[in-house]
Design an enzyme around this catalytic site. Structure first.
Site, mmCIF file in Angstrom:
data_model
loop_
_atom_site.group_PDB
_atom_site.id
_atom_site.type_symbol
_atom_site.label_atom_id
_atom_site.label_comp_id
_atom_site.label_asym_id
_atom_site.label_seq_id
_atom_site.Cartn_x
_atom_site.Cartn_y
_atom_site.Cartn_z
ATOM 1 N N ASN A 11 2.787 1.803 -2.691
ATOM 2 C CA ASN A 11 2.336 0.425 -3.367
ATOM 3 C C ASN A 11 2.771 0.246 -4.891
ATOM 4 O O ASN A 11 3.046 -0.865 -5.607
ATOM 5 C CB ASN A 11 0.931 0.194 -3.319
ATOM 6 C CG ASN A 11 0.408 -0.943 -3.980
ATOM 7 O OD1 ASN A 11 0.741 -2.161 -3.639
ATOM 8 N ND2 ASN A 11 -0.322 -0.833 -4.909
ATOM 9 N N HIS B 85 -2.974 -3.509 -0.859
ATOM 10 C CA HIS B 85 -2.377 -4.116 -1.926
ATOM 11 C C HIS B 85 -0.828 -4.643 -1.770
ATOM 12 O O HIS B 85 -0.197 -4.882 -2.676
ATOM 13 C CB HIS B 85 -2.430 -3.365 -3.377
ATOM 14 C CG HIS B 85 -3.946 -2.862 -3.366
ATOM 15 N ND1 HIS B 85 -4.752 -3.729 -4.314
ATOM 16 C CD2 HIS B 85 -4.689 -1.772 -3.088
ATOM 17 C CE1 HIS B 85 -5.987 -3.140 -4.253
ATOM 18 N NE2 HIS B 85 -5.976 -2.331 -3.623
ATOM 19 N N ASP C 200 -1.042 4.776 1.297
ATOM 20 C CA ASP C 200 -1.960 4.545 0.291
ATOM 21 C C ASP C 200 -1.946 3.203 -0.084
ATOM 22 O O ASP C 200 -1.174 2.509 -0.204
ATOM 23 C CB ASP C 200 -1.569 5.427 -0.886
ATOM 24 C CG ASP C 200 -2.717 5.380 -1.874
ATOM 25 O OD1 ASP C 200 -3.750 5.754 -1.908
ATOM 26 O OD2 ASP C 200 -2.209 4.804 -2.929
ATOM 27 N N GLU D 181 -4.333 2.426 4.606
ATOM 28 C CA GLU D 181 -5.614 2.739 4.062
ATOM 29 C C GLU D 181 -6.166 1.046 3.202
ATOM 30 O O GLU D 181 -5.530 0.394 2.494
ATOM 31 C CB GLU D 181 -5.763 3.689 2.655
ATOM 32 C CG GLU D 181 -6.916 3.709 1.987
ATOM 33 C CD GLU D 181 -7.070 3.413 0.246
ATOM 34 O OE1 GLU D 181 -8.060 3.822 -0.237
ATOM 35 O OE2 GLU D 181 -5.911 3.138 -0.113
ATOM 36 N N ASP E 134 3.127 -2.071 -10.100
ATOM 37 C CA ASP E 134 2.924 -2.594 -8.713
ATOM 38 C C ASP E 134 4.262 -3.051 -8.155
ATOM 39 O O ASP E 134 4.999 -4.098 -8.632
ATOM 40 C CB ASP E 134 2.008 -4.090 -9.077
ATOM 41 C CG ASP E 134 1.627 -4.131 -7.314
ATOM 42 O OD1 ASP E 134 1.054 -3.409 -6.729
ATOM 43 O OD2 ASP E 134 1.623 -5.475 -6.953
ATOM 44 N N GLN F 104 -2.828 -8.492 -4.349
ATOM 45 C CA GLN F 104 -1.467 -7.972 -3.901
ATOM 46 C C GLN F 104 -0.520 -8.204 -4.824
ATOM 47 O O GLN F 104 0.650 -7.893 -4.853
ATOM 48 C CB GLN F 104 -0.965 -8.779 -2.576
ATOM 49 C CG GLN F 104 -2.165 -8.202 -1.456
ATOM 50 C CD GLN F 104 -1.905 -8.697 -0.050
ATOM 51 O OE1 GLN F 104 -1.231 -10.113 -0.016
ATOM 52 N NE2 GLN F 104 -2.202 -8.261 0.750
HETATM 53 C C1 AAO Z 1 -6.344 6.770 -12.579
HETATM 54 C C2 AAO Z 1 -7.641 6.610 -13.732
HETATM 55 C C3 AAO Z 1 -7.726 4.990 -14.213
HETATM 56 C C4 AAO Z 1 -6.115 4.842 -14.732
HETATM 57 C C5 AAO Z 1 -5.093 4.819 -13.666
HETATM 58 C C6 AAO Z 1 -3.602 4.670 -14.298
HETATM 59 O O1 AAO Z 1 -8.831 6.783 -13.065
HETATM 60 O O2 AAO Z 1 -8.531 4.809 -15.112
HETATM 61 O O3 AAO Z 1 -6.179 3.232 -15.039
HETATM 62 O O4 AAO Z 1 -5.187 6.247 -13.380
HETATM 63 O O5 AAO Z 1 -3.313 5.520 -15.299
HETATM 64 C C7 AAO Z 1 -6.546 7.360 -7.416
HETATM 65 C C8 AAO Z 1 -7.868 7.368 -8.410
HETATM 66 C C9 AAO Z 1 -7.819 6.840 -9.696
HETATM 67 C C10 AAO Z 1 -6.476 6.856 -10.584
HETATM 68 C C11 AAO Z 1 -5.572 6.437 -9.445
HETATM 69 C C12 AAO Z 1 -3.939 6.826 -10.232
HETATM 70 O O6 AAO Z 1 -9.051 7.036 -7.482
HETATM 71 O O7 AAO Z 1 -8.804 6.745 -10.201
HETATM 72 O O8 AAO Z 1 -6.564 5.989 -11.649
HETATM 73 O O9 AAO Z 1 -5.501 7.616 -8.351
HETATM 74 O O10 AAO Z 1 -4.044 8.252 -10.424
HETATM 75 C C13 AAO Z 1 -9.167 0.427 -4.417
HETATM 76 C C14 AAO Z 1 -7.946 0.269 -3.627
HETATM 77 C C15 AAO Z 1 -7.855 1.625 -2.581
HETATM 78 C C16 AAO Z 1 -7.791 2.742 -3.829
HETATM 79 C C17 AAO Z 1 -9.100 2.703 -4.521
HETATM 80 C C18 AAO Z 1 -9.321 3.929 -5.477
HETATM 81 O O11 AAO Z 1 -7.972 -0.856 -2.481
HETATM 82 O O12 AAO Z 1 -6.469 1.495 -2.139
HETATM 83 O O13 AAO Z 1 -9.353 1.286 -5.125
HETATM 84 N N1 AAO Z 1 -7.657 3.802 -2.950
HETATM 85 C C19 AAO Z 1 -6.446 4.529 -3.039
HETATM 86 C C20 AAO Z 1 -6.654 6.160 -2.942
HETATM 87 C C21 AAO Z 1 -7.051 6.588 -4.455
HETATM 88 C C22 AAO Z 1 -6.121 6.308 -5.557
HETATM 89 C C23 AAO Z 1 -5.233 5.072 -5.191
HETATM 90 C C24 AAO Z 1 -5.466 4.274 -3.999
HETATM 91 C C25 AAO Z 1 -4.229 4.682 -6.165
HETATM 92 O O14 AAO Z 1 -7.307 6.544 -2.134
HETATM 93 O O15 AAO Z 1 -7.459 8.053 -4.352
HETATM 94 O O16 AAO Z 1 -6.736 6.287 -6.735
HETATM 95 O O17 AAO Z 1 -2.922 5.398 -5.761
HETATM 96 C C26 AAO Z 1 -13.969 -2.193 -3.288
HETATM 97 C C27 AAO Z 1 -12.545 -2.694 -2.972
HETATM 98 C C28 AAO Z 1 -11.585 -1.556 -2.588
HETATM 99 C C29 AAO Z 1 -11.325 -0.756 -3.848
HETATM 100 C C30 AAO Z 1 -12.752 -0.243 -4.320
HETATM 101 C C31 AAO Z 1 -12.489 0.326 -5.739
HETATM 102 O O18 AAO Z 1 -14.415 -1.207 -2.478
HETATM 103 O O19 AAO Z 1 -12.942 -3.306 -1.460
HETATM 104 O O20 AAO Z 1 -10.155 -2.277 -2.143
HETATM 105 O O21 AAO Z 1 -10.486 0.272 -3.443
HETATM 106 O O22 AAO Z 1 -13.422 -1.380 -4.461
HETATM 107 O O23 AAO Z 1 -11.948 -0.345 -6.582
HETATM 108 C C32 AAO Z 1 -18.388 -0.742 -1.241
HETATM 109 C C33 AAO Z 1 -17.750 -1.816 -0.864
HETATM 110 C C34 AAO Z 1 -16.275 -2.206 -0.949
HETATM 111 C C35 AAO Z 1 -15.870 -1.189 -2.329
HETATM 112 C C36 AAO Z 1 -16.423 0.101 -2.570
HETATM 113 C C37 AAO Z 1 -16.214 0.706 -3.880
HETATM 114 O O24 AAO Z 1 -18.169 0.225 0.020
HETATM 115 O O25 AAO Z 1 -17.960 -2.436 0.390
HETATM 116 O O26 AAO Z 1 -15.703 -3.361 -0.980
HETATM 117 O O27 AAO Z 1 -17.748 0.166 -2.277
HETATM 118 O O28 AAO Z 1 -16.188 2.123 -3.838
#
Ligand code: AAO
Length: 453
Positions: A96, A191, A187, A213, A157, A148
């Site tokens: 993505n 998005h 992953d 995911e 993105d 997206q």
């Molecule tokens: C790091 C730093 C950031 C910095 C960035 C760039 O932490 O501060 O800005 O670098 O320098 C992982 C880490 C991130 C890291 C990133 C890149 O977790 O901390 O950032 O690598 O190194 C959304 C997405 C989902 C994503 C998730 C983390 O939709 O795809 O955020 N997961 C994947 C991987 C994950 C990875 C990435 C994607 C990026 O598995 O490990 O990040 O490659 C709601 C939304 C979700 C949203 C969450 C979190 O979820 O529905 O779509 O996920 O919020 O924002 C309940 C609710 C549910 C909610 C959830 C939150 O369950 O029902 O709606 O709580 O936990």
């Protein structure tokens, strides 16, 4: 190509999160193959930004297969070793976006990059700039366009609607397929429009297992169901609901767990008790820290015929961002189970229940029993039986109807069945399909035909 679902008798995935390639290779031969895991899921293999946090892997800077987890040659040897052990390989594919650090730098393997410029791969025209929120970041998950076309936590993105980007992403995935990879976890699929993923998938050189995911969010316009045409989708409600049931509700409620709870159709649902995000960010889910209850929740998942289960395998962490055990240069060290690494996939209850899953594949549930509270039992018709007592006290002197053929069975919750012998208690099922047993508090008994003495 058609989507290849996990096939054959062995469908359970072990997610060896952040393991290096030599360690994955040896685990396939020593444990995953012998215990009956069908797949290993590995962390992103491409070149990434530097740093010691685990999440550097989610910031690609090139598609060279060269990361803190190992070289291209080590990756290839790992795939071959896993295949030799009968274990297929699923790669966590980050397609993505690229890196998110606002300043540029040099990646793990030496490639230089800027935010939105990856020489020879992508230039600034290959990225979305949504023009919102001051910094192009996603703020509002209730807005489809924003989710997206804006940036997930500042990650540049990719324009997955563009022909060039699609072809470049497909080239990366095809390179992995050429190394023998069997499937992909895509992953951040939420998005990318489902149609973009469908197009990229259509460019693959051969069929591959796909799991996307897409985190279910109440009321969000983008739903997991939109993606089921491309392959499986992670069902995040499963782990949250299961944790709630184990922590504060009643196991009796599980009798229709899955579709009956509004979860995805079983044939496209990928389930887990926890994953690498939820074990850090979601206070509710069960994790390795819950020890015995975590093992029981995994035992239920493996016994219950809903979705494709993934067993999480973690390293020990005390702060969210902390990376895996690594050397001074952030190169990931070889895994040492139970020392810095939790190795949940090896816990005897969990590893033995993989064999239960395989032995009962394709059968339905019958003989459901519950006491209205935290004692449940059910058969996997004709092939297996499990009873879980999550009451606070033992349940003694009861008999259980299994419908299984008479015989002496290894209780695989407490014993391992190898070469016709059981290292734990043996349960005798009588000619009418019954057995009698006592079950301590927070414990279980499980029998299956492939562990009959
Ligand atoms: C790091 C730093 C950031 C910095 C960035 C760039 O932490 O501060 O800005 O670098 O320098 C992982 C880490 C991130 C890291 C990133 C890149 O977790 O901390 O950032 O690598 O190194 C959304 C997405 C989902 C994503 C998730 C983390 O939709 O795809 O955020 N997961 C994947 C991987 C994950 C990875 C990435 C994607 C990026 O598995 O490990 O990040 O490659 C709601 C939304 C979700 C949203 C969450 C979190 O979820 O529905 O779509 O996920 O919020 O924002 C309940 C609710 C549910 C909610 C959830 C939150 O369950 O029902 O709606 O709580 O936990």
């Amino acid at each position: 190509p058609a989507v290849a679902a996990p096939s054959g008798g062995k469908k359970v995935i072990a997610n060896l999160f952040e393991w290096n390639w030599p360690s994955v290779a040896s685990e396939c031969g020593s444990t995953l193959g012998p215990k009956g895991y069908g797949y290993v899921q590995v962390s992103p293999p491409q070149e990434h930004v530097r740093g010691n946090q685990w999440w550097v892997a989610y910031q690609p800077v090139s598609y060279r297969i060269e990361s803190r987890k190992g070289t291209r040659a080590q990756f290839k040897s790992m795939v071959d070793a896993c295949h030799a052990a009968g274990v297929k390989v699923i790669v966590d594919a980050v397609i993505n976006h690229m890196s998110g650090q606002t300043g540029g730098g040099t990646g793990w393997a030496g490639s230089s990059y800027q935010h939105h410029v990856y020489p020879g791969i992508y230039q600034s025209q290959d990225f979305h700039y949504c023009g919102r929120n001051g910094n192009n970041d996603i703020v509002n998950y209730n807005d489809r366009y924003e989710v997206q076309n804006c940036e997930l936590v500042n990650l540049s993105d990719l324009k997955t609607e563009s022909d060039y980007v699609r072809s470049r992403l497909a080239a990366y995935l095809n390179d992995l397929l050429s190394l023998g990879v069997d499937g992909f976890r895509l992953d951040a699929s939420k998005h990318m429009p489902a149609a973009d993923i469908a197009n990229i998938r259509s460019r693959l050189s051969r069929s591959a297992y796909i799991v996307q995911e897409v985190i279910y969010g109440a009321g969000e316009p983008i739903t997991p169901n939109e993606y089921t045409g491309n392959g499986d989708v992670h069902e995040f409600r499963y782990g949250k609901d299961l944790a709630r049931v184990f922590r504060s509700e009643r196991l009796a409620y599980l009798r229709n767990f899955g579709e009956g709870w509004g979860h995805l159709p079983t044939g496209v649902s990928s389930v887990f008790v926890d994953n690498h995000d939820t074990q850090r960010d979601d206070g509710g889910v069960l994790t390795y820290r819950d020890r015995g209850i975590y093992a029981l929740a995994n035992a239920f998942m493996l016994a219950w015929p809903y979705g494709s289960p993934t067993v999480m395998s973690s390293y020990t962490f005390s702060s969210r961002d902390a990376g895996p055990p690594s050397d001074g240069g952030n190169k990931t060290l070889n895994t040492v189970c139970y020392s810095g690494w939790e190795c949940e996939h090896r816990w005897p209850v969990i590893a033995n229940m993989v064999g239960f899953r395989n032995a009962t594949e394709g059968t339905g549930v019958s003989n459901w029993y519950d006491n209205g509270n935290n004692h449940i039992a059910f058969s996997r018709t004709g092939r297996g039986y499990i009873t879980i007592n999550d009451e606070g006290s033992a349940i003694n002197g009861r008999s259980y109807y299994t419908g299984l053929p008479a015989g002496r069975y290894c209780d695989v919750i407490h014993g391992t069945f190898t070469n016709g012998t059981c290292s734990g208690p043996v349960i005798t099922v009588d000619a009418n399909g019954w057995f009698a047993a006592n079950i301590p508090a927070h414990d279980a008994i499980a029998l299956h035909l492939n562990a009959r003495l």
